[in-house]
Scaffold this motif. Structure first.
Motif, short mmCIF file in Angstrom:
data_model
loop_
_atom_site.label_atom_id
_atom_site.label_comp_id
_atom_site.label_asym_id
_atom_site.label_seq_id
_atom_site.Cartn_x
_atom_site.Cartn_y
_atom_site.Cartn_z
N SER A 95 0.87 -1.15 -0.02
CA SER A 95 -0.06 -0.03 0.14
C SER A 95 0.99 1.05 -0.02
N ASN A 96 0.31 2.43 0.30
CA ASN A 96 1.06 3.44 0.00
C ASN A 96 2.01 3.74 1.20
N SER A 97 1.73 3.20 2.26
CA SER A 97 2.45 3.07 3.64
C SER A 97 3.31 1.95 3.91
N LEU A 98 2.84 0.72 3.48
CA LEU A 98 3.28 -0.43 3.92
C LEU A 98 4.12 -1.15 2.72
N HIS A 99 5.48 -1.65 2.79
CA HIS A 99 6.21 -2.53 2.07
C HIS A 99 6.35 -3.73 2.74
N ILE A 100 6.45 -4.62 2.26
CA ILE A 100 6.94 -6.05 2.90
C ILE A 100 8.41 -6.57 2.48
N LEU A 101 9.21 -6.70 3.48
CA LEU A 101 10.72 -7.30 2.99
C LEU A 101 10.45 -8.57 3.15
N GLU A 102 10.64 -9.19 1.84
CA GLU A 102 10.48 -10.56 1.82
C GLU A 102 11.65 -11.34 1.96
N LEU A 103 11.84 -11.88 3.00
CA LEU A 103 13.11 -12.78 3.71
C LEU A 103 13.03 -14.12 3.35
N PHE A 109 12.60 -21.38 2.79
CA PHE A 109 11.65 -20.50 2.67
C PHE A 109 11.46 -19.66 3.97
N ALA A 110 12.70 -19.43 4.59
CA ALA A 110 12.47 -18.64 5.91
C ALA A 110 13.53 -17.72 5.83
N PHE A 111 13.50 -16.68 6.65
CA PHE A 111 14.37 -15.67 6.82
C PHE A 111 15.74 -15.95 7.51
N LYS A 112 15.71 -17.44 8.20
CA LYS A 112 16.87 -17.87 8.89
C LYS A 112 17.88 -18.12 7.82
N ASP A 113 17.53 -18.42 6.59
CA ASP A 113 18.45 -18.77 5.55
C ASP A 113 19.35 -17.48 5.17
N ILE A 114 19.05 -16.49 5.39
CA ILE A 114 19.91 -15.37 5.02
C ILE A 114 21.22 -15.51 6.03
N ALA A 115 20.92 -15.78 7.44
CA ALA A 115 22.21 -15.94 8.08
C ALA A 115 22.75 -17.26 8.28
N PRO A 387 1.44 -16.17 9.45
CA PRO A 387 1.02 -15.74 10.62
C PRO A 387 2.16 -14.91 11.39
N HIS A 388 3.55 -15.04 10.98
CA HIS A 388 4.61 -14.11 11.97
C HIS A 388 4.38 -12.93 11.33
N THR A 389 4.53 -12.91 9.88
CA THR A 389 4.48 -11.67 9.16
C THR A 389 3.32 -10.69 9.38
N ALA A 390 2.14 -11.44 9.70
CA ALA A 390 0.67 -10.79 9.98
C ALA A 390 0.90 -10.13 11.36
N CYS A 391 1.73 -10.70 12.19
CA CYS A 391 1.97 -10.08 13.64
C CYS A 391 2.76 -8.63 13.35
N GLY A 392 3.59 -8.66 12.44
CA GLY A 392 4.44 -7.42 12.09
C GLY A 392 3.56 -6.60 11.50
N ALA A 408 7.64 -3.99 6.81
CA ALA A 408 7.35 -5.26 7.76
C ALA A 408 8.16 -6.36 7.13
N LEU A 409 8.79 -7.02 8.27
CA LEU A 409 9.64 -7.99 7.86
C LEU A 409 8.89 -9.44 7.60
N SER A 410 8.90 -9.88 6.40
CA SER A 410 8.13 -11.10 6.15
C SER A 410 9.09 -12.33 6.37
N THR A 411 8.85 -13.06 7.57
CA THR A 411 10.00 -13.89 7.93
C THR A 411 9.87 -15.35 7.26
N ALA A 412 8.68 -15.59 6.63
CA ALA A 412 8.60 -17.05 6.16
C ALA A 412 7.44 -17.00 5.07
N HIS A 413 7.66 -17.85 4.18
CA HIS A 413 6.57 -18.46 2.92
C HIS A 413 5.28 -18.91 3.71
#
Length: 462
Positions: A95-103, A109-115, A387-392, A408-413
């Motif tokens: 949206s105009n104010s919200l971006h999702i950072l897909e991690l 398929f989870a942000f833990k892969d990045i580290a 569900p985790h991204t939804a909390c963010g 908002a950080l999207s932590t998992a597919h």
């Protein structure tokens, strides 16, 4: 670059030794002796870098030549060459104010892969260069385990044992870990919750003689390399928005249970990244929200939620924040952690609490609100949140103004948590890699939630 303990009772060590030590030998957590400071000119120059190029520059600050730059570049390129998106962590405008950072574009398929893709390759490099034995011991609330196993499976000189709470991770998360049949992988399903798994890990690492005898190395975010790797995507996301003329008042809303992901954002801000607000999103296990709002850090009753990777009461990275909150005074931190071990709580007030509330906003998202957020964003924007991204996203809605831009950080597919998605009658098609897990044989050993039961398995495996 030297690394020191939050409790101040070890001699400074270099980067490689910090990675190998994991938990500091005095029971504290390792932090850089100085946090590098970045000028506005440097930040502007870095805006044009690709993700791997940016990671190389940031890692170089903290490794400080200890690993030759050409070797480090290969580690970075190998780590992020496994991702399905060329940007590694793309930023999607919702949206105009919200971006999702897909991690979630890495192998599991989870942000833990990045580290953990980086840390897995780093451990392999250290093992080969230093002829070191690497025995990795870690605990997972769901995503860390699969990412860590994927990072080191089949690699010579490395064995990995992962603890997960039996029956308290999603089915996909369980399958990603336990369908791996490599000889260097051991999965232990522990009777208890994630806090029990994490306690066992920390207590085994705190036994320095045991840790050294069996060459135990950490894969959890107690390992400083995990935190450093996670700072990169804060810079990358900010730069993508800055190039679009949206570099003012950028907030980050971060779903977190172990305080590692949002602590990486805090580190990025201390380095000079002009983050406006850091919004800490938790679920019904809301110890971190209560700390920010009331100044009381005290575990409550464990609750199983639709966002199980955040079903955590004791956040392992919290001590690192206490260190900076208390002016980098290791003596104060040591006393506070002793109080916590004795009394089960930490209380702060006055100026310290005001500083916490300057550093963070915090919101604990209830189960129903989590599901309704998923439903509304799918209906309004055709974007499916896990569900985790939804909390963010729910926390971002609570704490941001119309003239602010929030990432908002999207932590998992979302396919990793289809049990929750099905509750709101949304049908999704899982990626082929996840579909292929169904029906595969599983390899895991169920154990009691005690140090002795886990140690017995380790002695047989390592």
């Amino acid at each position: 670059m030297d690394y020191i303990s939050t409790r101040g009772k070890i001699e400074p060590v270099g980067f490689v030794d910090a990675v190998l030590m994991g938990l500091a030998d005095d029971g504290g957590l390792l932090v850089p002796k100085q946090i590098p400071q970045l000028s506005p000119d440097t930040l502007h120059a870095w805006q044009q870098l690709s993700y791997p190029e940016l990671a190389l520059e940031l890692f170089s600050l903290y490794i400080d030549g200890e690993i030759p730059r050409d070797d480090l570049k290969k580690l970075v390129d190998d780590s992020y060459g496994t991702f399905r998106d060329d940007e590694v962590t793309p930023v999607r405008r919702v949206s105009n104010s919200l971006h999702i950072l897909e991690l979630f574009h890495g192998p599991t398929f989870a942000f833990k892969d990045i580290a953990l893709q980086f840390l897995g390759n780093l451990y392999s490099y250290i093992s080969q260069k230093h002829n070191s034995t690497i025995h990795i011991l870690g605990a997972t609330s769901g995503d860390t385990g699969a990412s860590a196993i994927e990072g080191v499976r089949g690699k010579e000189g490395i064995r990995i044992c992962i603890l997960h709470p039996h029956g308290k991770v999603s089915k996909v998360q369980e399958l990603q870990m336990t369908t791996v049949d490599d000889a260097n992988v051991l999965n232990l399903a522990v009777d208890g919750n994630f806090d029990d798994c994490q306690r066992i890990i920390k207590e085994l690492f705190a036994d320095v003689a045991f840790k050294q005898r069996y060459h135990l190395r950490a894969i959890n975010s107690i390992n400083i390399a995990r935190i450093l790797a996670q700072t990169v995507y804060y810079f990358y996301a900010y730069f993508q928005l800055a190039k679009q003329g949206q570099g003012e008042k950028v907030n980050f809303s971060v779903p977190t249970g172990n305080f590692g992901d949002i602590f990486a954002g805090y580190m990025a801000k201390r380095m000079g990244l002009p983050i406006h607000k850091l919004i800490l999103a938790t679920n019904e296990n809301n110890i971190l929200e209560r700390f920010v709002t009331e100044g009381v850090y005290q575990p409550g009753e464990f609750r199983g939620t639709h966002s199980p990777s955040m079903d955590i009461q004791v956040a392992s990275n919290f001590e690192r924040y206490l260190y900076y909150l208390n002016g980098e005074d290791a003596g104060t931190v040591s006393a506070l952690m002793s109080d916590f071990k004795r009394d089960g709580r930490i209380v702060i007030a006055g100026e310290a609490l005001k500083q916490v509330q300057t550093d963070f906003e915090a919101y604990g998202v209830q189960n129903d609100e989590c599901l309704s957020t998923i439903s509304s964003y799918y209906s309004d924007y055709s974007y499916l949140l896990d569900p985790h991204t939804a909390c963010g996203v729910a926390a971002a809605q609570r704490y941001t103004a119309d003239d602010e831009v929030t990432v908002a950080l999207s932590t998992a597919h979302p396919a990793k948590f289809d049990e929750a998605i099905q509750l709101i009658n949304i049908k999704q098609t899982a990626p082929s890699q996840i579909q292929a897990l169904s029906g595969k044989p599983q390899f895991q050993t169920r154990v009691a939630g005690t140090n002795e039961a886990v140690a017995e398995q380790l002695l047989a495996f390592f």
